[in-house]
Enzyme design. Structure first.
Site, PDB file in Angstrom:
ATOM      1  N   ARG A 198       0.836  -1.063   0.049  1.00 56.78           N
ATOM      2  CA  ARG A 198       0.017  -0.064   0.094  1.00 56.78           C
ATOM      3  C   ARG A 198       0.610   1.398   0.041  1.00 56.78           C
ATOM      4  O   ARG A 198       1.700   1.421   0.881  1.00 56.78           O
ATOM      5  CB  ARG A 198      -0.935  -0.053   1.275  1.00 56.78           C
TER       6      ARG A 198
ATOM      7  N   THR B  98      -0.714   7.770  -0.997  1.00 58.89           N
ATOM      8  CA  THR B  98      -2.270   7.570  -1.778  1.00 58.89           C
ATOM      9  C   THR B  98      -2.923   6.343  -1.113  1.00 58.89           C
ATOM     10  O   THR B  98      -4.106   6.410  -1.637  1.00 58.89           O
ATOM     11  CB  THR B  98      -1.728   7.021  -3.330  1.00 58.89           C
TER      12      THR B  98
ATOM     13  N   ASP C 251      -3.961 -10.101  12.455  1.00 58.68           N
ATOM     14  CA  ASP C 251      -3.189 -10.185  11.081  1.00 58.68           C
ATOM     15  C   ASP C 251      -2.797 -11.425  10.519  1.00 58.68           C
ATOM     16  O   ASP C 251      -1.985 -12.170  11.308  1.00 58.68           O
ATOM     17  CB  ASP C 251      -1.845  -9.178  11.354  1.00 58.68           C
TER      18      ASP C 251
ATOM     19  N   ASP D 166       1.103 -12.087  10.067  1.00 59.57           N
ATOM     20  CA  ASP D 166       1.821 -12.265  11.378  1.00 59.57           C
ATOM     21  C   ASP D 166       1.528 -13.557  11.773  1.00 59.57           C
ATOM     22  O   ASP D 166       2.200 -14.120  12.381  1.00 59.57           O
ATOM     23  CB  ASP D 166       1.500 -11.097  12.168  1.00 59.57           C
TER      24      ASP D 166
HETATM   25  N1  URA Z   1      -5.684  -8.253   7.005  1.00 62.23           N
HETATM   26  C1  URA Z   1      -5.353  -8.846   7.954  1.00 62.23           C
HETATM   27  O1  URA Z   1      -4.500  -9.543   8.079  1.00 62.23           O
HETATM   28  N2  URA Z   1      -6.182  -8.968   9.140  1.00 62.23           N
HETATM   29  C2  URA Z   1      -7.442  -8.021   9.003  1.00 62.23           C
HETATM   30  O2  URA Z   1      -8.234  -8.106  10.001  1.00 62.23           O
HETATM   31  C3  URA Z   1      -7.572  -7.152   7.856  1.00 62.23           C
HETATM   32  C4  URA Z   1      -6.543  -7.288   6.953  1.00 62.23           C
END
Ligand code: URA
Length: 209
Positions: free
Chosen positions: A104, A108, A200, A203
């Site tokens: 990302r 922007t 995430d 992660d």
């Molecule tokens: N990406 C992720 O890994 N978890 C989320 O909750 C949103 C985007």
């Protein structure tokens, strides 16, 4: 308008609860995601066409069904999409794999391609774009754009968990792309996390947090 399919098989729903659980460690998380990806591959291929071919059993000559139509391509979005790839390949071992990496842009907020490597015949294949989380839909839309720019026309999307915002964004941008999810959650929070979600995905898959 494309379909949104919620893969509500009890095994998928059971495993998803432990995937969501903050107490689940990296090893178990990775294994569970792999297992759910295999189960979802079963659902996502439910409508692939079959043709009859002659087959001789030890008893009689008869006809059997085999998969026909386009060959498949799997397109994990880096990095979290890799966590579901092997699970899908277990059911679809002949599929070719293309990788799409996006980040990302900090100014922007738009997704920018940093890595795209696709099978040379990608436009002739039926494609499954794989990403565990469909949050805002930005990466999914950009990945599908990458494929359509290269002439791909048959594309499905596969996510573990989607937010309604992400589903709507993908459906608006790409109304021809069916979306398969294990769960449609409530919403996005102010940080872009899916609620209740699983945190995430990258992660948790790779132990980076
Ligand atoms: N990406 C992720 O890994 N978890 C989320 O909750 C949103 C985007």
């Amino acid at each position: 308008m494309a379909k949104l399919v919620i893969c509500d098989h009890p095994l998928i729903q059971h495993k998803l609860t432990f995937i969501r659980d903050v107490q689940t460690n990296t090893k178990d998380f990775r294994e569970l995601v792999d297992e759910v990806a295999t189960l979802m591959a079963y659902e996502i291929t439910r409508d692939i066409p079959l043709e009859s071919i002659p087959v001789e059993t030890p008893v009689i000559k008869t006809e059997g069904k085999v998969i026909s139509g386009r060959m498949l391509g799997l397109i994990p979005i880096l990095r979290a999409g890799l966590g579901m790839l092997d699970g899908v390949l277990k059911l679809l071992p002949a599929a070719k794999v293309g990788h799409v990496g996006l980040f990302r842009d900090p100014e922007t907020f738009q997704p920018v391609e940093y890595y795209v490597k696709l099978p040379t015949d990608v436009q002739e294949r039926e494609l499954i774009v794989i990403d565990p989380m469909l949050a805002t839909g930005g990466s999914a839309i950009a990945a599908i754009d990458v494929l359509k720019k290269r002439g791909c026309t048959q594309i499905k999307m596969m996510n573990l968990i989607a937010a309604p915002e992400g589903v709507k964004a993908v459906q608006d941008a790409h109304p021809d792309v069916d979306i398969y999810v294990a769960a449609l959650d409530e919403k996005l929070d102010e940080h872009g996390y899916i609620v209740p979600g699983l945190g995430d995905a990258g992660d948790r898959l790779y132990g980076t947090k």
